[in-house]
Design an enzyme around this catalytic site. Structure first.
Site, PDB file in Angstrom:
ATOM      1  CE  LYS A  66      -4.091  -1.956   2.269  1.00  0.00           C
ATOM      2  NZ  LYS A  66      -5.046  -1.821   3.376  1.00  0.00           N
ATOM      3  CG  ASP A 102      -8.422   0.156   3.780  1.00  0.00           C
ATOM      4  OD1 ASP A 102      -9.119  -0.662   3.155  1.00  0.00           O
ATOM      5  OD2 ASP A 102      -7.188   0.058   3.895  1.00  0.00           O
TER       6      ASP A 102
END
Ligand code: NDP
Length: 266
Positions: A66, A102
């Site tokens: 990420k 997220d």
């Protein structure tokens, strides 16, 4: 031509994202395929470049890539900038735009699926790693009364709180010892089958304990339940962050509830 999407990670075989996006595509009539790609630990950039060259339209990125995805993105959304990590890439004419879904996924699960309005609530966020960082901004946008970040390494919690600078507090795990309406476990302790060393005082009868890990009744959830809290795992967050990515790519918002129900019963 059918549009191609993928999730990149290492490991990746366990990923439920291909199943989730296949369900979304069928439900909304989108002509697309979504695959899981195991990128070498030292070869994420090359693997992603190849996918782009082959006409890939978008990608999800999971552990441990990420932060690299953040660096590789040519442009980034404000929420990705705040999170310092990218879990969703939009590929336009070979250029990468990075986003982070997220936090939106967590907030959607809490507010829509679990019916918890966050405004005016006291929130305790455990952990100061990538997952915690990604959800702080979206949680703050809900205007809680208080947001405390507690971490095993207290200095990281304090640094993360200072990064946001909107009344967020940072402390060690044992310094969190008053009741909270919501306690979110964003540590990796559940992955190791461990309970973060936590005071039972953080839970009350009306508290919700939320573990970002999914598919297991973790020591954290068991501990919270034994101290009067209700509990939820992170499966809803997983499906909601995927829905947010799907919406970015396809412009349609899938119905997440039947997908969560199917995964839950599997
Ligand atoms: P990181 O490795 O970036 O962060 C790990 C964090 O956990 C650190 O704050 C670390 O503390 C803490 N930690 C690790 N082990 C322990 C322990 N035994 N006791 C207390 N604290 C511990 O991980 P991520 O942030 O990427 O992921 C965290 C969790 O979130 C994972 O379970 C992951 O699966 C889940 N997740 C779920 C998502 C979903 O959609 N449901 C999405 C993203 C993540 P320290 O700083 O002291 O090392």
């Amino acid at each position: 031509m059918t549009d191609r999407y993928a999730v990149f990670g290492h490991p990746i075989a366990h990923s439920k994202s291909p199943l989730i996006h296949a369900r979304f595509a069928r439900q909304t009539g989108q002509d697309m395929v979504y695959e899981a790609i195991l990128a070498p630990l030292d070869g994420f950039a090359e693997s992603l470049a190849q996918f782009c060259a082959e006409g890939g339209r978008g990608a999800n990125v999971t552990v441990p890539f990420k932060e690299q995805a953040f660096s590789l993105a040519k442009t980034r959304t404000p929420r990705a900038e705040l999170a310092g990590a990218v879990n969703t890439l939009i590929i336009e004419n070979g250029a990468l735009r990075g986003d982070n879904t997220d936090g939106a996924g967590l907030v959607a699960d809490l507010t829509r699926n679990l019916g918890l309005a966050l405004r005016g609530k006291r929130i305790l966020l455990l952990g100061a790693g990538g997952a915690a960082r990604g959800v702080v901004g979206p949680l703050l946008d809900q205007e809680p009364a208080r947001l405390v970040i507690a971490n095993r390494t207290a200095s990281k919690a304090v640094a993360l709180a200072e990064h946001f600078d909107r009344g967020v507090e940072g402390c060690s795990l044992d310094e969190a010892n008053t009741p909270f309406d919501l306690v979110v476990n964003a540590t990796a302790a559940s992955l190791e089958g461990q309970l973060p060393p936590l005071s039972p005082e953080v839970f009350g009868t009306g508290s919700l304990a939320y573990d970002m890990m999914y598919g297991k009744d973790t020591p954290f959830l068991q501990f919270a339940r034994s101290h009067g809290a209700s509990t939820a795992d992170g499966l809803g967050m997983l499906v909601e962050q995927a829905a947010e990515a799907f919406h970015l790519w396809r412009g349609v918002r899938p119905d997440t509830r039947p997908v969560i129900a199917t995964l839950r019963s599997a």
